[in-house]
Design an enzyme around this catalytic site. Structure first.
Site, PDB file in Angstrom:
ATOM      1  N   TYR A 141     -10.879  -1.181  -2.823  1.00  0.00           N
ATOM      2  CA  TYR A 141     -10.271  -1.518  -4.615  1.00  0.00           C
ATOM      3  C   TYR A 141      -9.605  -0.407  -5.488  1.00  0.00           C
ATOM      4  O   TYR A 141     -10.596   0.945  -4.952  1.00  0.00           O
ATOM      5  CB  TYR A 141     -11.164  -2.218  -4.804  1.00  0.00           C
ATOM      6  CG  TYR A 141     -10.826  -2.664  -6.642  1.00  0.00           C
ATOM      7  CD1 TYR A 141     -10.331  -3.143  -7.113  1.00  0.00           C
ATOM      8  CD2 TYR A 141     -11.271  -2.389  -7.591  1.00  0.00           C
ATOM      9  CE1 TYR A 141     -10.020  -3.880  -8.145  1.00  0.00           C
ATOM     10  CE2 TYR A 141     -11.176  -2.354  -8.459  1.00  0.00           C
ATOM     11  CZ  TYR A 141     -10.677  -3.283  -9.214  1.00  0.00           C
ATOM     12  OH  TYR A 141     -10.205  -3.317 -10.545  1.00  0.00           O
ATOM     13  N   ASP A 236      -8.396   8.322  -3.145  1.00  0.00           N
ATOM     14  CA  ASP A 236      -9.578   7.922  -4.554  1.00  0.00           C
ATOM     15  C   ASP A 236     -10.660   8.183  -4.552  1.00  0.00           C
ATOM     16  O   ASP A 236     -11.921   7.288  -3.713  1.00  0.00           O
ATOM     17  CB  ASP A 236      -8.653   6.302  -4.911  1.00  0.00           C
ATOM     18  CG  ASP A 236      -9.654   5.110  -5.577  1.00  0.00           C
ATOM     19  OD1 ASP A 236     -10.833   5.858  -6.273  1.00  0.00           O
ATOM     20  OD2 ASP A 236      -9.525   4.038  -5.768  1.00  0.00           O
ATOM     21  N   LYS A 264     -15.479   7.792 -13.583  1.00  0.00           N
ATOM     22  CA  LYS A 264     -16.644   7.776 -13.529  1.00  0.00           C
ATOM     23  C   LYS A 264     -17.306   9.167 -14.134  1.00  0.00           C
ATOM     24  O   LYS A 264     -17.495   9.438 -15.114  1.00  0.00           O
ATOM     25  CB  LYS A 264     -17.329   7.152 -11.689  1.00  0.00           C
ATOM     26  CG  LYS A 264     -16.396   5.508 -11.845  1.00  0.00           C
ATOM     27  CD  LYS A 264     -16.978   4.885 -11.228  1.00  0.00           C
ATOM     28  CE  LYS A 264     -16.689   3.610 -10.925  1.00  0.00           C
ATOM     29  NZ  LYS A 264     -16.569   2.271 -11.379  1.00  0.00           N
TER      30      LYS A 264
HETATM   31  N1  HOZ Z   1     -14.783  -2.326 -10.725  1.00  0.00           N
HETATM   32  C1  HOZ Z   1     -16.276  -1.946 -11.188  1.00  0.00           C
HETATM   33  C2  HOZ Z   1     -16.960  -2.583  -9.422  1.00  0.00           C
HETATM   34  N2  HOZ Z   1     -15.952  -1.720  -8.275  1.00  0.00           N
HETATM   35  C3  HOZ Z   1     -16.558  -3.595 -11.564  1.00  0.00           C
HETATM   36  C4  HOZ Z   1     -16.608  -2.667 -12.998  1.00  0.00           C
HETATM   37  C5  HOZ Z   1     -17.198  -2.985 -14.522  1.00  0.00           C
HETATM   38  O1  HOZ Z   1     -17.484  -4.563 -14.371  1.00  0.00           O
HETATM   39  O2  HOZ Z   1     -17.495  -2.268 -15.563  1.00  0.00           O
END
Ligand code: HOZ
Length: 440
Positions: A141, A236, A264
């Site tokens: 992802y 990534d 992040k």
């Molecule tokens: N995309 C995030 C999980 N890999 C979740 C993001 C969220 O819900 O804060």
């Protein structure tokens, strides 16, 4: 229950009551907890229940919640103006710190999320190579840009099909998909289509199918193939950057990409992404070159200040990464022993302070093997842990994260909870919640 009431109210205004789907607890069932406070390794919900937090906002909070120097830096920046949409001092300061940690990022641009970073890096790779195709890995992802919301069709390493309604086939047809860790599949695609592939984008340690480490030779193989065919290698490192080492997975494994995407930790818990790489590639970006990319809140002073304070605190913490590694090893050791005592097949993949426990005998080396995990058991386990004051990701296919705020007492408390929770899962005869699949 206050979370219950808040969830009902939220659903009147927000689709599914949330602003990001995995938060809705759909894959584990039950009511999402509304978190009202975080301090160090703990979070508190709207019902006053406290938890030891292993989500850590999905990774950014490597110092823990509300770390004082970070809070102060944000306050100080806010008092001087929250946004200018003009060059500011802090973006230079943060860029300098990132470039020191990631020498492969000779030039970089700050954006507001990991999604923006990967989307922009791909545009740049296409602009630089003059090619359209990109290659990503099944189950990986990289945010929700259209071209990356692609899934494999039938057969090995095929062209991408839309993985979401609203994504046109015309966009995903240029996205090639290979199984993670399958270098042979990648080599086959390059042999057939190499001249048209702009970039390979990869999480050097997969974090969004649960944690899956790169097999020996996988990252060097990607480096070799992309170089051979004149394609760019994009790491990534939104999750792994400043998480596995100061210089991310590229420092840990000694493989250096052409472009890197960050997010992040680099924003210290505020909305930030960044992408960067070799100067000659980055110089194609507007205003220097023809590849357009822009944003009013890019380089936002609050986000830059939070990122700087986080990176500075990390740099000033002696042995930060070995401490995180030791704590994680202690926790995972206890987890394995508890699973063994309970008689449950569990495979725990860990790299440094990120890890995932899959309810399968394993090994878990790609998305297909990750999906063999018994997600119904995970759902029961998740709730058993929540009831015991431990906050894990509400989905099997996510990573758990440790922070420097976690103590050995936290780990000991968690191991006791794990022993009880796993026994209770076995006593209940496994899982009962119907699963909706991966929850990215
Ligand atoms: N995309 C995030 C999980 N890999 C979740 C993001 C969220 O819900 O804060």
């Amino acid at each position: 229950m206050n979370s219950q009431k808040l969830y009902q109210k939220a659903q009147a205004y927000l689709p599914g009551g949330v602003n990001s789907p995995v938060r809705a607890f759909r894959s584990v069932g039950g009511t999402p907890r509304f978190l009202i406070r975080g301090h160090g390794s703990h979070v508190t919900d709207a019902d006053g229940q406290e938890y030891i937090d292993y989500v850590n906002s999905w990774g950014p909070l490597i110092l823990g919640h509300a770390h004082l120097p970070v809070v102060r830096a944000i306050q100080q920046a806010a008092a001087a103006g929250t946004s200018f949409g003009a060059p500011n001092l802090l973006e230079i300061e943060l860029a300098q710190r990132v470039a020191q940690a990631f020498p492969s990022m000779e030039l970089m641009r700050f954006v507001n999320s990991g999604t923006e970073a990967t989307m922009s890096a791909l545009r740049l790779a296409r602009g630089y190579t003059g090619r359209n195709r990109i290659l990503k890995f099944d189950g990986a992802y990289h945010g929700h840009a259209d071209a990356l919301l692609a899934q494999a069709g039938s057969g090995l390493a095929t062209f991408g099909l839309p993985a979401s309604a609203g994504v046109p086939e015309s966009v995903t047809q240029d996205t090639l998909i290979a199984p993670y860790n399958d270098l042979e599949a990648v080599a086959t695609l390059f042999a057939r289509l190499g001249e048209s592939i702009a970039a390979v984008i990869v999480e050097p340690v997969a974090g969004n199918m649960g944690v899956v480490p790169p097999a020996e030779g996988f990252l060097p193989g990607l480096r070799q193939l992309t170089s051979q065919y004149g394609a760019l290698l994009i790491f990534d490192e939104v999750i792994t950057g400043f998480r596995l080492a100061r210089g991310g997975a590229q420092e840990l494994y000694g493989i250096f990409p052409d472009l890197t995407c960050l997010g992040k930790i680099v924003g210290g818990g505020l909305p930030v992404g960044a992408f960067g790489g070799r100067r000659e590639i980055m110089e194609l970006l507007a205003p220097l070159g023809p590849v357009y990319q822009a944003g009013t809140l890019s380089g936002n002073p609050l986000a830059m200040a939070a990122g700087m304070a986080t990176l500075d605190a990390l740099a000033q913490t002696p042995q930060a990464y070995s401490r995180l590694d030791e704590l994680a090893a202690q926790l995972v050791g206890g987890w394995k022993a508890a699973a063994h005592d309970a008689g449950l097949p569990v495979t725990i993949n860990r790299v440094g302070s990120m890890f995932t426990a899959f309810f399968t005998a394993g090994p878990v080396t790609d998305y297909a093997s990750a999906k063999r995990s018994d997600t119904a058991v995970y759902a029961r386990f998740f709730h058993a842990m929540l009831d015991r004051g431990i906050y894990l990701a509400p989905s099997q296919f996510e990573a758990a994260f440790l922070s420097l705020a976690h103590s050995t007492d936290d780990i000991d408390t968690t191991i006791v909870a794990l022993q009880e929770a796993l026994q209770s899962v076995v006593a209940a005869g496994g899982g009962t919640v119907d699963q909706g699949g991966s929850s990215q």
